[in-house]
Design a protein around this motif. Structure first.
Motif, PDB file in Angstrom:
ATOM      1  N   PRO A  37       0.806  -1.230  -0.061  1.00  0.00           N
ATOM      2  CA  PRO A  37       0.084  -0.046   0.053  1.00  0.00           C
ATOM      3  C   PRO A  37       0.613   1.410  -0.029  1.00  0.00           C
ATOM      4  CG  PRO A  37      -0.075  -1.303   2.226  1.00  0.00           C
ATOM      5  CD  PRO A  37       0.503  -1.989   1.193  1.00  0.00           C
ATOM      6  N   TRP A  38       1.805   1.283   0.747  1.00  0.00           N
ATOM      7  CA  TRP A  38       2.924   2.258   0.675  1.00  0.00           C
ATOM      8  C   TRP A  38       3.572   2.647  -0.974  1.00  0.00           C
ATOM      9  CZ3 TRP A  38       3.251   4.936   5.248  1.00  0.00           C
ATOM     10  CH2 TRP A  38       4.197   6.197   5.116  1.00  0.00           C
ATOM     11  N   LEU A  39       3.701   1.533  -1.455  1.00  0.00           N
ATOM     12  CA  LEU A  39       4.180   1.769  -2.720  1.00  0.00           C
ATOM     13  C   LEU A  39       3.348   2.592  -3.827  1.00  0.00           C
ATOM     14  CD1 LEU A  39       6.497   1.042  -4.893  1.00  0.00           C
ATOM     15  CD2 LEU A  39       5.531  -1.135  -5.259  1.00  0.00           C
ATOM     16  N   VAL A  40       1.794   2.115  -3.714  1.00  0.00           N
ATOM     17  CA  VAL A  40       0.733   2.698  -4.341  1.00  0.00           C
ATOM     18  C   VAL A  40       0.811   4.197  -3.902  1.00  0.00           C
ATOM     19  CG1 VAL A  40      -1.742   2.504  -4.983  1.00  0.00           C
ATOM     20  CG2 VAL A  40      -0.432   0.256  -4.688  1.00  0.00           C
ATOM     21  N   ALA A  94       9.290 -10.301  -8.600  1.00  0.00           N
ATOM     22  CA  ALA A  94       8.803  -9.489  -9.931  1.00  0.00           C
ATOM     23  C   ALA A  94       8.549  -8.395  -9.600  1.00  0.00           C
ATOM     24  CB  ALA A  94       7.735 -10.575 -10.380  1.00  0.00           C
ATOM     25  N   ILE A  95       8.082  -7.892  -8.722  1.00  0.00           N
ATOM     26  CA  ILE A  95       7.704  -6.569  -8.448  1.00  0.00           C
ATOM     27  C   ILE A  95       8.817  -5.372  -8.573  1.00  0.00           C
ATOM     28  CG2 ILE A  95       6.385  -4.697  -6.728  1.00  0.00           C
ATOM     29  CD1 ILE A  95       4.577  -6.835  -5.708  1.00  0.00           C
ATOM     30  N   PRO A  96       9.996  -5.457  -7.636  1.00  0.00           N
ATOM     31  CA  PRO A  96      10.937  -4.633  -7.908  1.00  0.00           C
ATOM     32  C   PRO A  96      11.727  -4.833  -9.280  1.00  0.00           C
ATOM     33  CG  PRO A  96      11.662  -6.254  -6.278  1.00  0.00           C
ATOM     34  CD  PRO A  96      10.151  -6.513  -6.578  1.00  0.00           C
ATOM     35  N   VAL A  97      11.329  -6.063  -9.997  1.00  0.00           N
ATOM     36  CA  VAL A  97      12.215  -6.125 -11.169  1.00  0.00           C
ATOM     37  C   VAL A  97      11.428  -5.546 -12.132  1.00  0.00           C
ATOM     38  CG1 VAL A  97      12.506  -7.987 -13.002  1.00  0.00           C
ATOM     39  CG2 VAL A  97      13.070  -8.409 -10.646  1.00  0.00           C
ATOM     40  N   VAL A  98      10.085  -5.490 -11.983  1.00  0.00           N
ATOM     41  CA  VAL A  98       9.232  -4.801 -13.197  1.00  0.00           C
ATOM     42  C   VAL A  98       9.548  -3.469 -12.962  1.00  0.00           C
ATOM     43  CG1 VAL A  98       6.721  -4.375 -13.795  1.00  0.00           C
ATOM     44  CG2 VAL A  98       7.789  -6.769 -13.528  1.00  0.00           C
ATOM     45  N   GLY A 100      11.966  -1.781 -11.934  1.00  0.00           N
ATOM     46  CA  GLY A 100      13.243  -1.359 -12.242  1.00  0.00           C
ATOM     47  C   GLY A 100      13.441  -1.545 -13.806  1.00  0.00           C
ATOM     48  N   THR A 101      12.570  -2.007 -14.484  1.00  0.00           N
ATOM     49  CA  THR A 101      12.848  -2.281 -15.975  1.00  0.00           C
ATOM     50  C   THR A 101      11.633  -1.392 -16.757  1.00  0.00           C
ATOM     51  OG1 THR A 101      11.406  -4.500 -15.790  1.00  0.00           O
ATOM     52  CG2 THR A 101      13.776  -4.574 -15.812  1.00  0.00           C
ATOM     53  N   ILE A 102      10.324  -2.067 -16.870  1.00  0.00           N
ATOM     54  CA  ILE A 102       9.482  -1.319 -17.479  1.00  0.00           C
ATOM     55  C   ILE A 102       8.696  -0.172 -16.838  1.00  0.00           C
ATOM     56  CG2 ILE A 102       9.315  -3.287 -19.116  1.00  0.00           C
ATOM     57  CD1 ILE A 102       6.669  -4.329 -17.788  1.00  0.00           C
ATOM     58  N   GLY A 103       8.657  -0.277 -15.148  1.00  0.00           N
ATOM     59  CA  GLY A 103       7.968   0.722 -14.737  1.00  0.00           C
ATOM     60  C   GLY A 103       6.636   0.081 -14.062  1.00  0.00           C
ATOM     61  N   LEU A 104       6.206   0.331 -12.728  1.00  0.00           N
ATOM     62  CA  LEU A 104       4.995  -0.053 -12.216  1.00  0.00           C
ATOM     63  C   LEU A 104       3.719   0.916 -12.433  1.00  0.00           C
ATOM     64  CD1 LEU A 104       6.096  -1.192  -8.828  1.00  0.00           C
ATOM     65  CD2 LEU A 104       5.013  -2.723 -10.864  1.00  0.00           C
ATOM     66  N   SER A 105       2.723   0.388 -12.746  1.00  0.00           N
ATOM     67  CA  SER A 105       1.205   1.128 -12.735  1.00  0.00           C
ATOM     68  C   SER A 105       0.545   0.462 -11.869  1.00  0.00           C
ATOM     69  CB  SER A 105       0.768   0.988 -14.096  1.00  0.00           C
ATOM     70  OG  SER A 105       0.366  -0.185 -14.558  1.00  0.00           O
ATOM     71  N   VAL A 106      -0.641   1.066 -11.438  1.00  0.00           N
ATOM     72  CA  VAL A 106      -1.533   0.447 -10.374  1.00  0.00           C
ATOM     73  C   VAL A 106      -2.288  -0.829 -11.061  1.00  0.00           C
ATOM     74  CG1 VAL A 106      -3.580   0.776  -9.415  1.00  0.00           C
ATOM     75  CG2 VAL A 106      -2.231   2.567  -9.212  1.00  0.00           C
ATOM     76  N   ILE A 171      15.515   2.357   2.536  1.00  0.00           N
ATOM     77  CA  ILE A 171      15.527   2.017   1.091  1.00  0.00           C
ATOM     78  C   ILE A 171      14.556   2.128   0.026  1.00  0.00           C
ATOM     79  CG2 ILE A 171      17.505   0.682   2.108  1.00  0.00           C
ATOM     80  CD1 ILE A 171      15.546  -1.698   1.409  1.00  0.00           C
ATOM     81  N   GLY A 172      13.430   2.314   0.289  1.00  0.00           N
ATOM     82  CA  GLY A 172      12.119   2.543  -0.204  1.00  0.00           C
ATOM     83  C   GLY A 172      11.312   1.455  -0.500  1.00  0.00           C
ATOM     84  N   PRO A 173      10.324   1.476  -0.868  1.00  0.00           N
ATOM     85  CA  PRO A 173       9.268   0.286  -0.604  1.00  0.00           C
ATOM     86  C   PRO A 173       9.563  -0.975  -1.703  1.00  0.00           C
ATOM     87  CG  PRO A 173       8.090   2.255  -1.683  1.00  0.00           C
ATOM     88  CD  PRO A 173       9.229   2.679  -1.170  1.00  0.00           C
ATOM     89  N   GLU A 174       9.981  -0.282  -2.880  1.00  0.00           N
ATOM     90  CA  GLU A 174      10.428  -1.655  -3.870  1.00  0.00           C
ATOM     91  C   GLU A 174      11.511  -2.333  -3.434  1.00  0.00           C
ATOM     92  OE1 GLU A 174      11.285   0.722  -7.400  1.00  0.00           O
ATOM     93  OE2 GLU A 174       9.432   1.575  -7.451  1.00  0.00           O
ATOM     94  N   SER A 175      12.719  -1.620  -3.029  1.00  0.00           N
ATOM     95  CA  SER A 175      13.859  -2.528  -2.608  1.00  0.00           C
ATOM     96  C   SER A 175      13.300  -3.399  -1.255  1.00  0.00           C
ATOM     97  CB  SER A 175      14.943  -1.667  -1.864  1.00  0.00           C
ATOM     98  OG  SER A 175      15.449  -0.790  -3.398  1.00  0.00           O
TER      99      SER A 175
END
Length: 421
Positions: A37-40, A94-98, A100-106, A171-175
């Motif tokens: 939820p923090w990431l969103v 897969a979440i931090p991988v995505v 760091g590559t194509i970017g996350l959307s909701v 370090i942020g939610p993705e990491s």
């Protein structure tokens, strides 16, 4: 020649390994509760988006948990636990991988959250199904083992959200989600060393014929058992009303205040109370009625939620969080006892899976209702909308005579008139 200490160690080792694996896996899930939820909210700032992701993570749990017990009974408890944790580790990574590559959307995050949630129930059902065998190996009482097991869960959710909140700040939610994957890997390693009766592949004669027929057998068994049916329905309502508070309301409240660490503290306080409550149950179970503990739990939860709805200062929120955990801590061990004592060995996975799925059944509705309500009415009003029905559920529980069956093992045997003495 083995010494008595070595024999005792061998008897306790399955219980130790089972609890350790559960600790690792649940800690990873505890981190996710904060990180997702923090990431969103960091990206959009909208509670509705956080609720969509939370709902997406919960919706697959209904079907996955419903069939997870059949998976356990068909393929075995230990193999299912290993496979579940492996797939969970990959889906979370897969979440931090995505990102760091194509970017996350909701929508992308919702899909990944749903994928990760799909694999969890099978592992949970597998480990819970192994508890009776671990109990026999240790020579303990079921109440004592269930108390320890649920306290272990509270330790995990004490560590997970707290670590998650701190890691987000550092370090942020993705990491932070990489740490979750490591937790699942540690659970895999632990279960790999577990050797326990009924943990391997089941006998062909007792295995479900198919996923569908096995699940229907589990559903019929739970529905025909009045106590299990009642516990499942009560738990379903409570989960629907309470889970949005942890996953939507509090994240929104503390995000608006830019206080990620405080979110972790509140969730940790609930786990501290739950830890004490679960452990206390193990000591008090021989002296207190399980029904009375259930009534105190549901009533205390509703009143504490109403107190939280006023959004008092942090120290009051922390105190109410401890109370929630404390009074509700015995509920998990009590539900486990009911499932373990009322289900046959070859169907235990299915019974656990069905009972778990009912808890998730109303979850998506609660999440999807809470998000728009917050955006329209605000956090405080939404709190009251969720809290007041819990008090009503408590009132209903007082009027349910079937809950007296929670103490069936303590009732004197019935003597029929005219029977031989």
């Amino acid at each position: 020649m083995t010494t008595p200490d070595q024999t005792s160690s061998r008897q306790l080792s399955p219980l130790i390994l089972l609890n350790l694996a559960t600790l690792f896996s649940a800690t990873g899930n505890g981190i996710v509760i904060v990180a997702l939820p923090w990431l969103v909210l960091e990206q959009t700032g909208r509670a509705t988006d956080a609720a969509i992701v939370a709902g997406a993570a919960t919706l697959p749990l209904l079907l996955a948990s419903l069939f997870s017990g059949t998976v356990v009974d068909r393929f075995g408890r230990r193999p299912t636990s290993l496979a579940s944790d492996a797939l969970s580790a990959l889906s979370v990574a897969a979440i931090p991988v995505v990102a760091g590559t194509i970017g996350l959307s909701v929508p992308a995050l919702a899909v990944l959250a749903a994928l990760g949630a799909t694999f969890d129930p099978a592992g949970i059902s597998a480990r819970e199904s192994m508890l009776p065998a671990a109990t026999r190996a240790a020579g303990w009482r079921l109440d004592r083992v269930n108390s320890l097991y649920e306290a272990n869960y509270n330790v995990a959710y004490l560590i997970g959200p707290g670590v998650g909140g701190l890691l987000i700040a550092l370090i942020g939610p993705e990491s932070t989600l990489w740490v979750t994957s490591v937790c699942f890997v540690l659970s895999i390693v632990t279960i790999a060393f577990l050797r326990l009766e009924h943990a391997g592949r089941p006998d062909h004669a007792t295995r479900p014929k198919s996923m569908w027929t096995g699940t229907l057998e589990g559903l019929r068994f739970v529905w025909r058992d009045r106590l299990l049916r009642t516990l499942a329905l009560v738990d379903m309502v409570i989960v629907a009303l309470y889970m949005p508070i942890e996953s939507v309301l509090f994240p929104k409240y503390f995000t608006d205040r830019s206080e990620p660490a405080q979110l972790g503290w509140v969730l940790m306080a609930m786990s501290v109370g739950g830890l004490v409550g679960a452990l206390s149950y193990g000591a008090l179970a021989p002296y207190l009625k399980r029904r009375n503990l259930m009534l105190v739990a549901v009533t205390g939860l509703g009143l504490a939620m109403i107190g939280m709805a006023f959004l008092p200062p942090l120290w009051v929120l922390l105190g109410l969080s401890v109370v929630i955990g404390l009074v509700y801590g015995p509920v998990g061990p009590i539900a486990n006892w009911a499932m373990q004592t009322r289900s046959p060995e070859h169907m235990r996975g299915r019974v656990v899976g069905v009972m778990t799925s009912t808890a998730y059944a109303a979850g998506p509705l609660g999440y999807l209702l809470a998000g728009p309500l917050i955006d329209q009415l605000g956090i405080r009003s939404t709190f009251f909308v969720l809290a007041i029905p819990v008090v009503a559920v408590a009132a209903v529980c007082f009027a349910l005579p079937v809950l007296r069956e929670l103490d069936a093992d303590r009732m004197p045997p019935t003597v029929r008139l005219g029977s031989p003495s």
